[in-house]
Design a protein around this motif. Structure first.
Motif, short mmCIF file in Angstrom:
data_model
loop_
_atom_site.label_atom_id
_atom_site.label_comp_id
_atom_site.label_asym_id
_atom_site.label_seq_id
_atom_site.Cartn_x
_atom_site.Cartn_y
_atom_site.Cartn_z
N ILE A 122 0.82 -1.22 0.00
CA ILE A 122 0.00 0.00 0.00
C ILE A 122 0.85 1.27 0.00
O ILE A 122 0.33 2.36 -0.25
N VAL A 137 -7.71 1.09 -1.21
CA VAL A 137 -7.44 -0.32 -1.53
C VAL A 137 -8.73 -1.10 -1.31
O VAL A 137 -9.52 -0.76 -0.41
N GLU A 195 -1.03 3.44 -12.86
CA GLU A 195 -2.43 3.09 -12.59
C GLU A 195 -2.96 2.38 -13.83
O GLU A 195 -2.87 2.93 -14.94
N THR A 244 -1.60 -3.81 -6.74
CA THR A 244 -2.55 -3.64 -5.64
C THR A 244 -3.91 -3.23 -6.20
O THR A 244 -4.00 -2.21 -6.89
N GLU A 304 -6.96 -1.33 -6.17
CA GLU A 304 -7.53 -0.18 -5.47
C GLU A 304 -9.04 -0.13 -5.64
O GLU A 304 -9.76 0.32 -4.76
N ARG A 351 -2.86 -0.46 -8.92
CA ARG A 351 -1.64 0.35 -8.85
C ARG A 351 -0.48 -0.62 -8.95
O ARG A 351 -0.34 -1.52 -8.12
#
Ligand code: FES
Ligand SMILES: [Fe+2]
Length: 435
Positions: free
Chosen positions: A94, A110, A230, A343, A345, A351
Motif C-alpha cells: 500500500i 485499496v 495506474e 494492488t 484499489e 496500482r
C-alpha cells in the motif's frame, strides 16, 4: 638575436592562446555534460496516472477537453468478460516506506475502501478505516497523529488508538467513553522498505510471510529508482503475463527506441533493428503453494548481433497474488532486485509499482528501469481495453496460461467480492480483524 627573442615571444603567446582556448573548451564540455551526468545518475521516478496512456481515441485523435469524456465512454462501453472475484486473498503493497514520514497520515485506497495509513511518533505503522464513528468525518482530511500512535479527528477532536482502534479521549466528555467508539484496524507489516496490508475474504489470518531481502535490509543493495502505473484492468491480468510466453516475442519484440505506444509501433515488423530475444518459462513452486516462478533470459540484438552488457537473467518469484520479487543478474555489472507490486484499489483499477534495489551502476539501473517501463506500458495498452476471457482459445506454445490460472485460483474463496453487472460488489471487502 632580436629575431629569436621575437620568435620566443610569439611562441609563448601562441601557447597561451591555445591553452586558454583549451580551457574554454573544457569548461564548455563540462557545462554541457554536467546536466546529462545529473540526469543519468538521478534515480528514475516515472509515474503514469490513469489516462496518461493506454487509451486510443480513433482518427482524428480526440484530445484536450474531449479526452476525459472519451476515456469515461470507453470505460462505459468496455466489455468486461466473465471476471474472477476482484480482490484475491493475500498481502498487498500500500506504500513505500520512505513515502510515510513520522506523525504522517497517508490516504490509502485499496479494495474500494478509503483507509488511513499512519506512522506513529516512534515509527510504527498502522492502517485504519478513514471514517470517524462519531459523525463520520474523514481522518485523511485534517486528521492529526497525537499521543504517539493515535489519530485525532478534525471535527470534534475525538482521539482513537491506531493500534487497537478504540477511542482513548473525547475532549469535552467527562463521562465514560462508549464501547462502540472504535475504528476498524487492518493488519499491516513493513518489510523491504515497503508497507503491506493483509486481506482475506473469509477473515483468515496470514498463512505465509513476505520474504525479507537481506541485501536491502543490510544496505548492500541501494535504492535505484521506481515506476508507478495506474492500470484499468482486473488484478489477475498483470501476473498472468508471466505465464504468457507467446506474447513476449510479439508485443515485446522491438526494443525501447520504438516507444511504448502500440498504436504507433509497427508490430508487423518482425525484424526490428533493435530487438529483444526472450527465453522464458513459468512454473508453480513444488514446496510453497502460494509461490510461483518465472525464469527469463533476455538479450538485446542490433541487426542480429548481441549488444554488449544487454544480456540479463531474471528469476521472478511471485509470492501470492500481488507481490513479485524479480531477482536480477547482470553478470560482472552487478545484481539486484526489482520489487514489483500490484494492488487492487478498485475492482478494475490496479496500482502497479516497480522499485529497484541493486549494486548496479546508477546509469545502468536507470536504463534498465526505463526499458522495463517501456515494455510494461505496451501491456498497459492491452490491459486497459481487453475483456477477460474465461476460456481462452489456447494453442501449442501459448505458454502455461491454464496452469497459471489454476495456481492463481487458490487466492479466491467463497466470500471473495465479485463485481456485479450493475457495478456494485457482491460483498464489501473488510479487515480480517472485523471478523
Ligand atoms: S466526527 Fe470525528 S470527532 Fe466528531
Ligand atoms: Fe507483457
Amino acid at each position: 638575436m632580436e629575431n629569436s627573442a621575437i620568435f620566443l615571444l610569439q611562441s609563448l603567446a601562441a601557447i597561451h592562446l591555445t591553452m586558454t582556448l583549451f580551457m574554454y573548451l573544457v569548461a564548455l564540455v563540462l557545462i554541457l555534460i554536467y546536466p546529462l551526468y545529473l540526469y543519468i545518475t538521478k534515480p528514475l521516478n516515472r509515474i503514469k496516472r490513469h489516462g496518461d496512456l493506454g487509451y486510443h481515441f480513433g482518427t482524428p485523435e480526440l484530445a484536450d477537453k474531449y479526452r476525459d469524456k472519451q476515456i469515461e465512454r470507453l470505460k462505459r462501453i468496455r466489455m468486461k468478460g466473465d471476471l474472477p472475484p476482484v480482490y484475491p486473498n493475500g498481502w498487498y503493497c500500500i506504500a513505500e516506506s520512505p513515502q510515510l514520514a513520522h506523525k504522517q497520515i497517508m490516504p490509502i485506497v485499496v479494495f474500494g475502501e478509503q483507509l488511513s495509513l499512519i506512522r506513529s511518533e516512534d515509527g510504527s505503522v498502522h492502517l485504519i478505516d478513514s471514517y470517524c464513528p462519531h459523525l463520520g468525518a474523514n481522518f485523511n482530511v485534517g486528521g492529526r497523529v497525537v499521543d504517539n500512535n493515535c489519530v485525532q479527528c478534525p471535527f470534534h477532536g475525538w482521539v482513537f488508538s491506531a493500534e487497537s482502534g478504540s477511542c482513548t479521549r473525547i475532549p469535552y466528555n467527562d463521562g465514560t467513553i462508549p464501547e462502540q467508539a472504535r475504528v476498524t484496524v487492518w493488519p499491516v507489516v513493513e518489510r523491504n522498505q515497503h508497507i503491506y496490508v493483509w486481506f482475506d475474504a473469509d477473515g483468515s489470518a496470514p498463512e505465509w510471510e513476505i520474504p525479507s531481502i537481506d541485501d536491502i535490509q543490510n544496505g548492500q543493495w541501494t535504492y535505484k529508482g521506481r515506476t508507478e502505473h495506474e492500470v484499468a484492468c482486473h488484478v489477475q491480468e498483470i501476473p498472468e503475463n508471466g505465464a504468457d510466453i507467446a506474447h513476449l516475442g510479439f508485443l515485446h519484440l522491438a526494443g525501447a527506441p520504438v516507444g511504448n505506444d502500440i498504436i504507433r509501433i509497427d508490430l508487423s515488423d518482425r525484424a526490428p533493428s533493435i530487438a529483444h530475444k526472450w527465453n522464458g518459462n513459468w512454473s508453480a513452486s513444488n514446496t510453497e503453494k502460494h509461490v510461483s516462478k518465472m525464469h527469463l533470459e533476455q538479450v538485446l540484438k542490433f541487426h542480429g548481433f548481441d549488444i554488449p552488457l544487454s544480456a540479463s537473467k531474471l528469476d521472478a518469484i511471485q509470492i501470492g497474488p500481488g507481490i513479485v520479487h524479480m531477482h536480477l543478474d547482470f553478470g560482472t555489472l552487478g545484481k539486484g532486485i526489482v520489487l514489483h507490486h500490484v494492488t487492487p484499489e478498485e475492482p478494475l483499477m490496479q496500482r502497479a509499482r516497480f522499485v529497484m534495489y541493486s549494486n548496479l551502476p546508477r546509469w545502468f539501473a536507470k536504463f534498465f528501469l526505463l526499458a522495463e517501463a517501456n515494455q510494461f506500458e505496451r501491456d498497459v495498452y492491452v490491459w486497459s481495453n481487453k475483456r477477460y476471457v474465461k476460456n481462452p482459445l489456447l494453442v501449442k506454445n501459448d505458454g502455461p496460461i491454464g496452469k497459471h490460472r489454476r495456481w492463481y485460483s487458490q487466492f479466491y474463496s467463497d466470500n471473495s467480492p465479485r463485481l456485479l453487472p450493475d457495478g456494485t460488489l457482491s460483498n464489501r471487502a473488510k479487515s480480517v480483524l472485523e471478523w
